[in-house]
Design a protein around this motif. Sequence first.
Motif, PDB file in Angstrom:
ATOM      1  N   HIS A  36       0.866  -1.176   0.000  1.00 51.33           N
ATOM      2  CA  HIS A  36       0.000   0.000   0.000  1.00 51.33           C
ATOM      3  C   HIS A  36       0.902   1.225   0.000  1.00 51.33           C
ATOM      4  CE1 HIS A  36      -2.256   3.322   1.925  1.00 51.33           C
ATOM      5  NE2 HIS A  36      -3.176   2.918   1.073  1.00 51.33           N
ATOM      6  N   GLU A  37       0.727   2.114  -0.975  1.00 54.69           N
ATOM      7  CA  GLU A  37       1.549   3.313  -1.043  1.00 54.69           C
ATOM      8  C   GLU A  37       0.666   4.540  -1.197  1.00 54.69           C
ATOM      9  OE1 GLU A  37       4.170   3.298  -4.420  1.00 54.69           O
ATOM     10  OE2 GLU A  37       2.650   2.530  -5.780  1.00 54.69           O
ATOM     11  N   SER A  38       1.117   5.637  -0.619  1.00 59.13           N
ATOM     12  CA  SER A  38       0.372   6.886  -0.696  1.00 59.13           C
ATOM     13  C   SER A  38       1.341   8.039  -0.882  1.00 59.13           C
ATOM     14  CB  SER A  38      -0.462   7.100   0.571  1.00 59.13           C
ATOM     15  OG  SER A  38       0.371   7.159   1.720  1.00 59.13           O
ATOM     16  N   ILE A  39       0.838   9.126  -1.461  1.00 59.39           N
ATOM     17  CA  ILE A  39       1.673  10.299  -1.693  1.00 59.39           C
ATOM     18  C   ILE A  39       0.844  11.552  -1.478  1.00 59.39           C
ATOM     19  CG2 ILE A  39       1.236  10.487  -4.196  1.00 59.39           C
ATOM     20  CD1 ILE A  39       4.302  11.074  -4.463  1.00 59.39           C
ATOM     21  N   GLU A  40       1.472  12.553  -0.890  1.00 61.97           N
ATOM     22  CA  GLU A  40       0.869  13.874  -0.722  1.00 61.97           C
ATOM     23  C   GLU A  40       1.734  14.887  -1.450  1.00 61.97           C
ATOM     24  OE1 GLU A  40       0.391  14.785   3.392  1.00 61.97           O
ATOM     25  OE2 GLU A  40      -0.491  12.835   3.868  1.00 61.97           O
ATOM     26  N   ASN A  41       1.103  15.746  -2.253  1.00 60.10           N
ATOM     27  CA  ASN A  41       1.807  16.761  -3.051  1.00 60.10           C
ATOM     28  C   ASN A  41       2.777  16.109  -4.041  1.00 60.10           C
ATOM     29  OD1 ASN A  41       0.501  18.927  -1.780  1.00 60.10           O
ATOM     30  ND2 ASN A  41       2.040  19.007  -0.157  1.00 60.10           N
ATOM     31  N   GLN A  42       2.216  15.321  -4.953  1.00 59.25           N
ATOM     32  CA  GLN A  42       2.983  14.656  -6.003  1.00 59.25           C
ATOM     33  C   GLN A  42       3.921  15.661  -6.689  1.00 59.25           C
ATOM     34  OE1 GLN A  42       4.672  12.395  -8.207  1.00 59.25           O
ATOM     35  NE2 GLN A  42       2.786  11.198  -7.947  1.00 59.25           N
ATOM     36  N   PRO A  43       5.247  15.368  -6.786  1.00 60.86           N
ATOM     37  CA  PRO A  43       6.160  16.317  -7.424  1.00 60.86           C
ATOM     38  C   PRO A  43       6.187  16.223  -8.944  1.00 60.86           C
ATOM     39  CG  PRO A  43       7.399  14.471  -6.571  1.00 60.86           C
ATOM     40  CD  PRO A  43       5.963  14.242  -6.164  1.00 60.86           C
ATOM     41  N   VAL A 408       8.793  -0.900   5.606  1.00 63.80           N
ATOM     42  CA  VAL A 408       8.228   0.445   5.583  1.00 63.80           C
ATOM     43  C   VAL A 408       9.232   1.360   4.892  1.00 63.80           C
ATOM     44  CG1 VAL A 408       7.403   2.405   6.939  1.00 63.80           C
ATOM     45  CG2 VAL A 408       6.951   0.072   7.722  1.00 63.80           C
ATOM     46  N   THR A 409       8.779   2.076   3.879  1.00 68.65           N
ATOM     47  CA  THR A 409       9.623   3.030   3.160  1.00 68.65           C
ATOM     48  C   THR A 409       8.943   4.391   3.198  1.00 68.65           C
ATOM     49  OG1 THR A 409      10.658   1.434   1.659  1.00 68.65           O
ATOM     50  CG2 THR A 409      10.518   3.699   0.892  1.00 68.65           C
ATOM     51  N   GLY A 410       9.710   5.418   3.509  1.00 65.86           N
ATOM     52  CA  GLY A 410       9.171   6.772   3.535  1.00 65.86           C
ATOM     53  C   GLY A 410      10.123   7.762   2.904  1.00 65.86           C
ATOM     54  N   VAL A 411       9.567   8.744   2.194  1.00 65.66           N
ATOM     55  CA  VAL A 411      10.366   9.794   1.560  1.00 65.66           C
ATOM     56  C   VAL A 411       9.733  11.146   1.869  1.00 65.66           C
ATOM     57  CG1 VAL A 411      11.252  10.749  -0.611  1.00 65.66           C
ATOM     58  CG2 VAL A 411      11.053   8.272  -0.334  1.00 65.66           C
ATOM     59  N   VAL A 412      10.562  12.097   2.241  1.00 71.73           N
ATOM     60  CA  VAL A 412      10.133  13.489   2.393  1.00 71.73           C
ATOM     61  C   VAL A 412      10.978  14.336   1.448  1.00 71.73           C
ATOM     62  CG1 VAL A 412       9.954  15.479   3.924  1.00 71.73           C
ATOM     63  CG2 VAL A 412       9.425  13.187   4.789  1.00 71.73           C
ATOM     64  N   LEU A 413      10.304  15.094   0.590  1.00 75.76           N
ATOM     65  CA  LEU A 413      10.977  15.985  -0.349  1.00 75.76           C
ATOM     66  C   LEU A 413      10.599  17.417  -0.016  1.00 75.76           C
ATOM     67  CD1 LEU A 413      12.567  16.687  -2.958  1.00 75.76           C
ATOM     68  CD2 LEU A 413      10.427  16.304  -4.226  1.00 75.76           C
ATOM     69  N   PRO A 426       3.880  21.301  -9.883  1.00 76.03           N
ATOM     70  CA  PRO A 426       2.690  21.094  -9.059  1.00 76.03           C
ATOM     71  C   PRO A 426       2.783  21.904  -7.770  1.00 76.03           C
ATOM     72  CG  PRO A 426       3.582  18.992  -9.816  1.00 76.03           C
ATOM     73  CD  PRO A 426       4.600  20.039 -10.133  1.00 76.03           C
ATOM     74  N   GLY A 427       1.640  22.219  -7.168  1.00 74.17           N
ATOM     75  CA  GLY A 427       1.611  23.017  -5.958  1.00 74.17           C
ATOM     76  C   GLY A 427       2.151  22.272  -4.753  1.00 74.17           C
ATOM     77  N   GLY A 428       2.347  23.021  -3.667  1.00 75.56           N
ATOM     78  CA  GLY A 428       2.839  22.422  -2.432  1.00 75.56           C
ATOM     79  C   GLY A 428       4.320  22.626  -2.258  1.00 75.56           C
ATOM     80  N   ARG A 429       4.730  22.881  -1.027  1.00 73.70           N
ATOM     81  CA  ARG A 429       6.139  23.125  -0.739  1.00 73.70           C
ATOM     82  C   ARG A 429       6.910  21.842  -0.462  1.00 73.70           C
ATOM     83  NH1 ARG A 429       7.409  28.327   0.431  1.00 73.70           N
ATOM     84  NH2 ARG A 429       9.172  27.666   1.742  1.00 73.70           N
ATOM     85  N   GLY A 430       6.191  20.749  -0.189  1.00 70.46           N
ATOM     86  CA  GLY A 430       6.877  19.505   0.114  1.00 70.46           C
ATOM     87  C   GLY A 430       6.052  18.296  -0.274  1.00 70.46           C
ATOM     88  N   THR A 431       6.742  17.154  -0.462  1.00 66.31           N
ATOM     89  CA  THR A 431       6.111  15.887  -0.839  1.00 66.31           C
ATOM     90  C   THR A 431       6.367  14.864   0.255  1.00 66.31           C
ATOM     91  OG1 THR A 431       6.375  16.298  -3.214  1.00 66.31           O
ATOM     92  CG2 THR A 431       6.133  14.001  -2.523  1.00 66.31           C
ATOM     93  N   ARG A 432       5.345  14.062   0.537  1.00 63.79           N
ATOM     94  CA  ARG A 432       5.491  12.966   1.503  1.00 63.79           C
ATOM     95  C   ARG A 432       5.005  11.681   0.832  1.00 63.79           C
ATOM     96  NH1 ARG A 432       4.160  17.483   3.773  1.00 63.79           N
ATOM     97  NH2 ARG A 432       1.957  17.212   3.241  1.00 63.79           N
ATOM     98  N   TYR A 433       5.866  10.672   0.872  1.00 66.18           N
ATOM     99  CA  TYR A 433       5.557   9.363   0.266  1.00 66.18           C
ATOM    100  C   TYR A 433       5.745   8.288   1.319  1.00 66.18           C
ATOM    101  CZ  TYR A 433       6.291   5.068  -2.438  1.00 66.18           C
ATOM    102  OH  TYR A 433       6.226   3.779  -2.910  1.00 66.18           O
ATOM    103  N   LEU A 434       4.798   7.330   1.371  1.00 64.29           N
ATOM    104  CA  LEU A 434       4.880   6.229   2.330  1.00 64.29           C
ATOM    105  C   LEU A 434       4.440   4.954   1.645  1.00 64.29           C
ATOM    106  CD1 LEU A 434       5.236   5.226   5.309  1.00 64.29           C
ATOM    107  CD2 LEU A 434       2.776   5.674   5.599  1.00 64.29           C
ATOM    108  N   SER A 435       5.199   3.878   1.834  1.00 64.21           N
ATOM    109  CA  SER A 435       4.768   2.569   1.336  1.00 64.21           C
ATOM    110  C   SER A 435       4.930   1.530   2.443  1.00 64.21           C
ATOM    111  CB  SER A 435       5.559   2.161   0.083  1.00 64.21           C
ATOM    112  OG  SER A 435       6.847   1.698   0.392  1.00 64.21           O
TER     113      SER A 435
END
Length: 442
Positions: A36-43, A408-413, A426-435
Amino acid sequence: MSRLLVSLCLPVTIAAPALAQQKDGLDLSGTVRLRHESIENQPRAGFDRDDALINLRTTVAATYRDGPWTLGAELWDSRVWGADPGSPVSTNEVNTFELVQAFVGYRAKLGRTQLTLQGGRFTLNIGSRRLVAADDYRNTTNGYTGLRADVAAPDGLSATLVYVLPQQRRPDDAAALRSGRVQWDREGFDQVLLGGTIAKTKAIGPLTLEGSFYHFGERDTQGRPGRDRSLNTYGGRIIRDPAPGRLDVEVEAFHQSGRISSAIAPNATRLPVSASFVHAELGYTVKDAWKTRVSIDFDRASGDGTGGRYSRFDTLFGMRRADLAPAGLYNAIGRANLVSLGPRIETAPSKRIDITATYHAMWLASRTDSFSTTGVRDTSGHSGSFAGHQIDGRVRWWAIPDRVRLEVTGVVLAKGRFLQDAPNAPGGRGTRYLSLNATAAF
């Protein structure tokens, strides 16, 4: 969603050990991986700002050995759920019921030299895997059809040579991918990869030296115009392997030449290619029970500019996860128009747990080309060259040793000026990805 993940994993966890089989010269094995993976503020440009997917990958492999002969086959089934029209779903995520491997191999000894020949469909991992690899983090893999020869000579000299037709995953249209339609992958002489890698251990003291050359040729097929690539990629690598209490080093560099069409139109201008890639890494492994290794990593992949030539590096069929960042919904950082620098730490508190964390500061090698694999571009170059700060972490745990592993894998951009100011950013100052991943092996 966490309850759904547990309910889907539990039957696989219970069943996996009971499915293992081994009989005479026949070995059967397989894996099931649920993500299961999710992303906020896709870059990446052009996709949903926030998204989530469920990936399921199932593999079943059979190998039969009789003296010098080996017969092998492997079936892959890769699917996703939860995609909508704005989700970045491609053949990187979906390839249903595909016989990725079906090969025959033969081993022979010529004096003190070992020769292994392989023909048919198979996967490849050669050298550093930055040019030719069978991707593992991604939901699908790269397959190849053709011939392979491996030579292991005395005194640490070895070579791998290939002439293969890369498997072109099908179907590749959005509707068929989302429906999970089954279609046999295609291989043909419209895409050809040939070349190889030669290595020598202890060539200079403790250093291993590698030399590589690969030619990739591509031309249009019916209904699928392309860039008509004719690329020659050549270079080498210097390695000192990690060991407790000492420094290790790796430097790899490639130059790319040839020709490519400026666009996919049939009458597009053909451009000369001059591109490059460098990876450098200096590490140290601590003499502790956790086998902790710290390193500083540097990557530079050229980007396209002006002047009548094409300068964007093409990583061919290379992996990205080990050096740069996850694929999947994130998939923003690859070996193209990128300058990256930062530390990495790897440690294993026990035989069942390993942890990796990285930080990368990232820039564009060319201000006027799109940044890495985001599709974000400012042709004027006025948005600057700093892309941002990326923190990437991974924890893996063998819940049942050699049978079930959780990850668990996580990325913060944190986006830099370019990824905020470019015209199509794309909008947003940062991206958060979690799988969240659960893999069962049998």
